[in-house]
Design an enzyme around this catalytic site. Sequence first.
Site, PDB file in Angstrom:
ATOM      1  N   CYS A  91      12.322   3.605   3.253  1.00  0.00           N
ATOM      2  CA  CYS A  91      12.472   5.055   3.123  1.00  0.00           C
ATOM      3  C   CYS A  91      13.104   5.597   4.408  1.00  0.00           C
ATOM      4  CB  CYS A  91      11.148   5.740   2.807  1.00  0.00           C
ATOM      5  SG  CYS A  91       9.812   5.408   3.981  1.00  0.00           S
ATOM      6  N   ALA A 121       0.833  -1.206   0.000  1.00  0.00           N
ATOM      7  CA  ALA A 121       0.000   0.000   0.000  1.00  0.00           C
ATOM      8  C   ALA A 121       0.869   1.258   0.000  1.00  0.00           C
ATOM      9  CB  ALA A 121      -0.920  -0.006   1.226  1.00  0.00           C
ATOM     10  N   PRO A 122       0.407   2.300  -0.718  1.00  0.00           N
ATOM     11  CA  PRO A 122      -0.882   2.459  -1.403  1.00  0.00           C
ATOM     12  C   PRO A 122      -0.919   1.984  -2.852  1.00  0.00           C
ATOM     13  CG  PRO A 122       0.286   4.531  -1.427  1.00  0.00           C
ATOM     14  CD  PRO A 122       1.167   3.564  -0.659  1.00  0.00           C
TER      15      PRO A 122
END
EC number: 2.1.1.176
Length: 433
Positions: free
Chosen positions: A375, A256-257
């Site tokens: 990230c 997701a997303p």
Amino acid sequence: MKTHYNLRVIAARAVAQVLDQGQSLGALLPPLQAPLSEKDRALLQELCFGIMRVLPQLEWLLRQLMAKPLTGKQRPVHYLLMVGLYQLTYTRIPPHAALAETVEGAVAMKRPQFKGLINGVLRQFQRQQPALLADAERQDIRHLHPSWLQKRILAAWPAQYAQIIDANNQRPPMWLRVNRLHHSRDAYLALLAGTDIAAVAHSQLPDAIRLEMPCNVGRLPGFDRGWVTVQDASAQGCALLLAPQNSETILDLCAAPGGKTTHILEIAPAARVMAVDVDGQRAARIHDNLQRLGMQAEVVIGDGRTPDAWRSGMLFDRILLDAPCSATGVIRRHPDIKWLRRDGDIAELAELQRQILCAAWRVLKLGGTLLYATCSILPEENRGQIAAFLADHPDALLQETGDAAAPGLQCLPVPTSGDGFFYAKMIKETQAC
């Protein structure tokens, strides 16, 4: 929500929910913005994200301007004052309008007795603004990060510390990914130029375009028809490094997303793709993105640590694991991360990543490829994680993606380029020991 609303109060309440209840702006804002005009949606986002970006400065200013802090039931007024200070310091809203709307916010909060206090504090700030802001720049709070995070960044990246802090404190660039199934990047750049949207191509990523100024997606040619997707340049690197092929069965784990899922299908439209996420609400956004781009994938709600519960016996040629992480590489995009994360979260996240990575490895075919990505910019989640994995898995062959002296490729946030991201690409060589 009533037709008449005070946007400053909405912003103050959202800030309170982040700081007092640990909720994220990403989850809070969409329902708050839904009934608002486009202009007010943008202003609400600017106020909330901006306050999160410079929170230590605003807290310091209030300490200078007030004899004692507002606590307990008075706390909502504290956040309303933050909204007022942010408007006066960082927006182009005329000062008289910013002040008047913020003062009226006390009435909307059913605390009219604080109108005089709010008016007095904000007018005092106006009189002393240059001196106060100059003094704030001499304080430890000028870095605008919690101390634990500053220490971790400094320890991991001493030479790049100032660059990282500076990038985190700036507004993020808006990157687009052109759908190569519809247009070449050059053709889409021409479409943007025809609508007076200035943009530049990424020097290395073949589908990436950076807008000179962010804009509403409604202005982007063909957005609703799937011609283009908003996705940071560094995030676009994931599917490119994975290098999916049309004949393969591919797992997008923690999907997701759905931005990376759809990128995989743009590169390899005939691949069989399974997109898995543990969060049902976020998994629904994968469906939305697939529908907008006219693509198909099997979307599954499942825990990455227990693939036998959802994989139906399947093994995969390639796996993209964008692991849950501290998100310390995307602070400029989500500044509330600075105040939602705690130092102790890092070890817990690293253990979760380890469990998901080991589980994913078990469902990868022999000769298959796994791309681990985060990230984050913290080594415990990245190179440290991969070094430990390689030590425990002799069947894992690391592919060179960056510095040969250290496993994986670490990108740091750059003001006009991509977010902070880490990638490690591994091939499953032989039977596991």
